[in-house]
Structure formats: structure tokens, C-alpha cells
Design an enzyme around this catalytic site. Structure first.
Site, short mmCIF file in Angstrom:
data_model
loop_
_atom_site.label_atom_id
_atom_site.label_comp_id
_atom_site.label_asym_id
_atom_site.label_seq_id
_atom_site.Cartn_x
_atom_site.Cartn_y
_atom_site.Cartn_z
CB THR A 18 -0.93 0.00 1.23
OG1 THR A 18 -1.69 -1.21 1.23
CG2 THR A 18 -1.86 1.19 1.21
NE ARG A 19 4.47 0.95 4.77
CZ ARG A 19 5.49 0.57 5.54
NH1 ARG A 19 6.30 1.49 6.06
NH2 ARG A 19 5.71 -0.71 5.78
CG MET A 20 5.29 0.10 -3.05
SD MET A 20 6.98 0.71 -2.93
CE MET A 20 7.47 0.75 -4.64
#
Length: 334
Positions: A18-20
Site C-alpha cells: 500500500t505504501r508504494m
């Protein structure tokens, strides 16, 4: 000498990343000319395992399609809706023969600098000690976010506690779990069947297999690496960039040891798939991609970009050249 060819390697590649902040699956982001997943598979393949499995879930079709391009012999295994690394490995194990025995290596698709040599050392230690579980670790000045390695007074590994579940005393431990393991297949199969989701994240933790082995009186150990880059995971764009820069630094250092001249290493980028001969000289700003091959004594002029190019020995590539496999080989005799 103990064998370093495991019965199987399971690569976990099911997470969302998700943090990408990307529509592309995390493990398909690229550094050094390969996706993160391909780096992991190449390192695993170097062990020459009997079976190689990649566990998939998020954007499964895209990951499987990519896998088919660079490793069609690798077996994809689907993780179901039950979350956690323990469940991912259980799904990977289910794709293997039921009578599988011997060492099973578990690694991740987002640790691109992990190499075969480190995995081989881990498997060798596992075999020499007759471990049920052997864990790869490192020591960090700031271990925030990582699972902590718990040891007894004799130094044996008794468990791994995740950051969210750790006590203040456990949080003070700076030896951390790299998320890379070797398991005895029979013990892994038996331990996974006992795992639940009684933890802060409500997931099946693979790390609980370590405590299970210790409670059974089985041998457990850790191999601590001093080079933290080998076990650095990629969770966001900043980490992707720093891992890419470190990989490129190592690639250039290796080529310079082989007699390649790099005028400005800080501004030169070379994919891991590129081949360079002795006395090649790369001027500042050069970018070499894909299957580019450069012959002995050739000079690549500043700010040139070469993709799948074949440059003959002694050639000189003009500054600012843009060359590819669909273009004629460029250069003039030096």
C-alpha cells in the site's frame, strides 16, 4: 560439507504494498533492470532447489504474468483470504508434494539485495546444526518496525516478537528478524497447523513457528549478517530509490574491480544484466540497460543511454547517444 540445495524455496509475494502508492504491484517495481520479484527469484534459484514456489494474491494475474516471462518453471501458489505470513507459507507448502522432506527456505519478494551466497550460508548452518528453524537476522541501531529476536541465557533463539506485540524490554532488543528462514519441512508442516491469529494484527504469524520449535526441544539458531542492505525490505518509493542506488553502487564497484573505468560512479547507472569487457570506459551520465554488451576498450560518451545495445571492441559511442537493439550498432574505431 553440508548440502546447500534445499528441498524447496517459497518466496512470499502476496502483499498489497500500500505504501508504494502505485497501481503496479510492489514486487513488480524495478531496480537495476529487474523487478524486485525477479531479484528474489534469481537469488533463490542459485540454491538449485528441487522446487521453487512464489505465493501470490494481490493483483495476482499481473504478478503471475510477469513470473511467466522470466521464470516459467516457477510454481505460483495462491494465498487465500486468511492474512499473515504463516498463512502465505502454508499455501506455498500446500502446492508442494505432501511427502516433501528436508530444508524449506522461505524468503520475500521485496528484499532485492539478498543474494544466493547469504541464502547458501543460512542453509549450510541449518544443515550443520540439524536445526528445526534457522533465522536470518541483523543488528540495527534503530530497530523500529522490525520483529525482535528473543534468546535464552545460552543464546538459543526462543522466539520472535513483532513490534506491535512486544513489551518495553523486548523493544529494547536491536537484533531483528530479516524475514528469511530455513525450516525442516516436517516441523514446518506440523507447526503451521497449530498457529492462530491471537495477536495485535489478527494474522497468522510465521514467526510463531520458531517458538513452537523451541518448546518442542528442537534446535533453533540465527545467522546474523553485518551488511544490513542484504536484508533491507522495500515498502515505499524512498526505500525503492535507496535500494536502487545501493545496488547500482555495488554493480559499478564489481565492474571496476574487473577493469572497467567509470569516470563518475555517482552519475552512472548500469543494470545487473549488462555485460562489460575489460578497459571499457564509461563517461559521466551514462545509462546502460537490459542486455547491453560492450566490447573491450570501447568508450561510451557522456550522457548516452544504451538499451539492449551491442557495442564492438574499440568503438567510441558519441556523447548523448540514444541506442537500442532495433538500431544499428554505433561507434567508430578508437
Amino acid at each position: 560439507m553440508a548440502s546447500t540445495s534445499p528441498a524447496a524455496v517459497i518466496v512470499m509475494a502476496a502483499g498489497k504494498g500500500t505504501r508504494m502508492r502505485s497501481s503496479l504491484p510492489k514486487v513488480l517495481h524495478r531496480i537495476g533492470g529487474r523487478s524486485l520479484l525477479e531479484h528474489a527469484v534469481v537469488a533463490a534459484r542459485g540454491l538449485e532447489p528441487e522446487h521453487l514456489v512464489v505465493v501470490v494474491r494481490h493483483q495476482r494475474d499481473a504478478v503471475v504474468a510477469e513470473l511467466a516471462e522470466f521464470a516459467p518453471d516457477v510454481l505460483p501458489a495462491d494465498q487465500d483470504e486468511i492474512p499473515g505470513t504463516g498463512r502465505a507459507v502454508a499455501c506455498g507448502l500446500a502446492a508442494l508434494p505432501e511427502d516433501l522432506v528436508g530444508p524449506v527456505v522461505v524468503t520475500s519478494g521485496d528484499v532485492p539485495l539478498l543474494d544466493t551466497a547469504t541464502l547458501r550460508a543460512l542453509v549450510r548452518q541449518h544443515a550443520e546444526r540439524d536445526d528445526a528453524v534457522t533465522v536470518l537476522t541483523t543488528v540495527l541501531d534503530d530497530p523500529t518496525g522490525y520483529g525482535r529476536i528473543l534468546r535464552d541465557d545460552a543464546g538459543a533463539v526462543i522466539g520472535i516478537v513483532e513490534q506491535r506485540d512486544a513489551s518495553p524490554a523486548q523493544l529494547a532488543v536491536n537484533e531483528v528478524n530479516a524475514g528469511v528462514y530455513v525450516f525442516d519441512a516436517a516441523h514446518l508442516r506440523r507447526a503451521l497447523a497449530t498457529l492462530g491469529t491471537d495477536n495485535d494484527q489478527g494474522e497468522v504469524y510465521l514467526t510463531d513457528v520458531v517458538a513452537h520449535a523451541y518448546r518442542e526441544g528442537r534446535a533453533t539458531s540465527a545467522l546474523a549478517v553485518t551488511d544490513h542492505w542484504l536484508v533491507e525490505g522495500c515498502n515505499d518509493r524512498a526505500q525503492l530509490a535507496s535500494l536502487g542506488a545501493e545496488l547500482n553502487r555495488r554493480v559499478l564497484s564489481a565492474w571496476m574491480e574487473q577493469g572497467v573505468g567509470v569516470v563518475d560512479p555517482a552519475g552512472t547507472w548500469v543494470d545487473v544484466t549488462v555485460e562489460l569487457a575489460r578497459d571499457v570506459r564509461l563517461e559521466p551520465g551514462v545509462l546502460l540497460r537490459g542486455a547491453t554488451r560492450i566490447g573491450e576498450g570501447a568508450v561510451v560518451g557522456p550522457y548516452s543511454v544504451l538499451t539492449d545495445a551491442d557495442i564492438p571492441a574499440g568503438a567510441v559511442v558519441a556523447p548523448f547517444s540514444l541506442l537500442g537493439s532495433d538500431l544499428p550498432a554505433a561507434g567508430r574505431p578508437a
